[in-house]
Enzyme design. Structure first.
Site, PDB file in Angstrom:
ATOM      1  CG  ASP A  58      37.445  73.895  70.160  1.00 61.08           C
ATOM      2  OD1 ASP A  58      37.394  75.117  69.952  1.00 61.08           O
ATOM      3  OD2 ASP A  58      38.423  73.187  69.847  1.00 61.08           O
ATOM      4  CG  MET A  89      46.507  67.418  71.135  1.00 60.45           C
ATOM      5  SD  MET A  89      45.447  68.835  70.802  1.00 60.45           S
ATOM      6  CE  MET A  89      45.918  69.228  69.127  1.00 60.45           C
ATOM      7  CG  HIS A 221      51.887  77.109  61.669  1.00 59.84           C
ATOM      8  ND1 HIS A 221      51.596  76.830  62.977  1.00 59.84           N
ATOM      9  CD2 HIS A 221      50.695  77.401  61.091  1.00 59.84           C
ATOM     10  CE1 HIS A 221      50.283  76.942  63.167  1.00 59.84           C
ATOM     11  NE2 HIS A 221      49.729  77.281  62.038  1.00 59.84           N
ATOM     12  CG  ASP A 246      48.495  70.783  64.231  1.00 56.45           C
ATOM     13  OD1 ASP A 246      48.202  69.723  64.825  1.00 56.45           O
ATOM     14  OD2 ASP A 246      48.247  71.918  64.693  1.00 56.45           O
ATOM     15  CG  ASP A 256      47.225  79.518  59.398  1.00 52.50           C
ATOM     16  OD1 ASP A 256      47.652  78.596  58.697  1.00 52.50           O
ATOM     17  OD2 ASP A 256      46.773  79.357  60.550  1.00 52.50           O
ATOM     18  CG  ASP A 288      45.132  72.829  63.081  1.00 51.25           C
ATOM     19  OD1 ASP A 288      43.912  73.084  63.039  1.00 51.25           O
ATOM     20  OD2 ASP A 288      45.956  73.551  63.654  1.00 51.25           O
TER      21      ASP A 288
HETATM   22  C1  GCO Z   1      46.545  77.922  63.584  1.00 51.32           C
HETATM   23  C2  GCO Z   1      46.911  76.959  64.648  1.00 51.32           C
HETATM   24  C3  GCO Z   1      45.834  76.497  65.537  1.00 51.32           C
HETATM   25  C4  GCO Z   1      46.329  75.533  66.586  1.00 51.32           C
HETATM   26  C5  GCO Z   1      45.226  75.137  67.489  1.00 51.32           C
HETATM   27  C6  GCO Z   1      45.677  74.140  68.515  1.00 51.32           C
HETATM   28  O1  GCO Z   1      45.670  77.669  62.761  1.00 51.32           O
HETATM   29  O2  GCO Z   1      47.219  78.884  63.492  1.00 51.32           O
HETATM   30  O3  GCO Z   1      47.452  75.880  63.951  1.00 51.32           O
HETATM   31  O4  GCO Z   1      44.837  75.904  64.788  1.00 51.32           O
HETATM   32  O5  GCO Z   1      46.839  74.378  66.017  1.00 51.32           O
HETATM   33  O6  GCO Z   1      44.745  76.269  68.090  1.00 51.32           O
HETATM   34  O7  GCO Z   1      46.423  74.743  69.442  1.00 51.32           O
HETATM   35 MN    MN Z   2      47.818  73.957  64.234  1.00 53.03          MN
HETATM   36 MN    MN Z   3      47.413  76.845  61.129  1.00 52.04          MN
END
Ligand code: GCO
Ligand code: MN
Ligand code: MN
Length: 388
Positions: A58, A89, A221, A246, A256, A288
């Site tokens: 990034d 992090m 997730h 997250d 997702d 996230d």
């Molecule tokens: C996703 C994941 C990723 C991870 C990120 C940090 O969207 O499937 O959540 O966003 O959190 O790559 O490792």
């Molecule tokens: Mn994530």
């Molecule tokens: Mn995700």
């Protein structure tokens, strides 16, 4: 706190990749211009965030020279200093480059596995230089579409080898990282290894240094898999393994979506915030998620503001819930106490077992009582709708 203004003390963090998301999806091109890391840092600080997190790439392009890396890092560090934002992090991008198309740590090719470990060591160096103490492993490409090639037992053994290696590396370097595994059931792989929180917890117990490893559960997730995220987080807390979180939102059973926190499952978001706050979770509240693909840059900052504001509103609702006399009386009545029986069941002894076996229970009477959940839940809903 009635204005719900985010402050650094609330520990809200965003990834460079979240507010920096340019709105690409598998069917469509980007809808937004990239934002520079420094610009993101200043904007987030203005909005009241505490920190910013990143994957190695990034910030530093995968092909950057040492001189380019140093220059980018200098500018980024200056933005952090000027804005007061921290980097709690860091993580590795082990999913975007085609080299990882069949996995990184679990790739069948030993050369690619070694490259993934090497790339992660560099990314750990970068994170440590920026002050990060939490290191996330999201194994997005660690999985399969077909099981004809990789034996899952081999994949798990490779995964373990890599995590053990990297934990030792962290200790040898004195980085003091805590590692947080982030489970996801699928996407981008058809099936991802360690698909849910419970699976990751079980795997951690097989590592050389389990105390260094915990979880980075993500709302979207567990929800994709149709599971209860609040329960999953509670299990991580119960195991002393909630190292990071997250926050976002998601419709069940979809791709997702990484929606704005609280956008979809407000009640689950409420119980999650209540769990985090009541349990004394001290870590960052990381969002996230990203703005909808439909949005321009103004929408991105609305999205970021919205995530934090919703968290703070739900935190206030949790406080009200805990102080609401009627709700608390219903919870008290719900939890039927019996001091004498609890003494018997608290710990096994021959005497306790015998006394318990000799007890007569009136099953019919015990089954008769309704625990009052309809009223309790309705009051919760009314509290959330702002009419209490
Ligand atoms: C996703 C994941 C990723 C991870 C990120 C940090 O969207 O499937 O959540 O966003 O959190 O790559 O490792
Ligand atoms: Mn994530
Ligand atoms: Mn995700």
């Amino acid at each position: 706190m009635s204005n719900y203004n985010p402050q650094p003390e609330h520990k809200f963090t965003f990834g460079l990749w979240t507010v920096g998301n340019i709105g690409r999806d598998p069917f469509g091109n980007p809808t937004r211009q990239p934002l520079s890391p420094e610009y993101i840092v200043y904007k987030l600080a203005q909005l009241g965030a505490y920190g910013v997190n990143l994957h190695d790439n990034d910030l530093i392009p995968i092909d950057a020279t040492k001189a380019e890396r140093d220059k980018i890092l200098r500018n980024f560090k200056k933005a952090l200093r000027d804005s007061g934002l921290v980097v709690p992090m860091a993580t590795t991008n082990l999913f975007a480059d085609p080299v990882f198309k069949d996995g990184a740590f679990t790739n069948a090719n030993a050369k690619i596995r070694a490259y993934a470990i090497q790339k992660t060591m560099h990314a750990m160096d970068l994170g440590a230089e920026l002050g990060a103490k939490i290191y996330v492993f999201w194994g997005g490409r660690e999985g399969a579409e077909v099981d004809a090639g990789m034996n899952t037992l081999d994949a798990l053994a490779y995964y373990r080898e890599a995590l053990n290696f990297l934990a030792e590396y962290s200790e040898a370097q004195g980085y003091g990282y805590k590692f947080a595994l982030e489970p996801k059931p699928n996407e981008p792989r058809g099936d991802i290894y360690l698909p849910v929180v419970g699976a990751a917890l079980g795997f951690i117990a097989t590592l050389d240094k389990p105390h260094l490893f915990g979880l980075n559960p993500e709302f979207a997730h567990e929800t994709m898999a149709g599971l209860n995220f609040v329960h999953a987080v509670a299990q991580a807390i119960d195991a002393g393994k909630l190292f990071h979180i997250d926050l976002n939102d998601q419709k069940m059973g979809r791709f997702d979506q990484d929606l704005r926190f609280g956008a979809e499952n407000l009640k689950a978001a409420f119980f999650l915030v209540k769990l985090l706050e009541d349990s004394g979770y001290q870590g960052p509240r990381h969002f996230d998620a990203h703005a909808l693909r439909t949005e321009d840059e103004a929408g991105v900052w609305e999205f970021a503001r919205g995530c934090m504001r919703t968290y703070l509103i739900l935190k206030e609702k949790a406080r009200q819930f805990n102080q609401d006399k009627e709700i608390q009386a219903l919870i008290k009545a719900y939890k039927v106490q019996d001091a004498e029986l609890s003494k018997l069941t608290r710990k096994f002894s021959k005497r306790n077992a015998e006394a318990l076996k000799a007890r007569k229970f009136n099953r019919g009477m015990l089954a008769e009582r309704g625990p009052g959940l309809e009223r309790l839940d309705q009051l919760t809903v009314e509290l959330l709708m702002g009419v209490r």
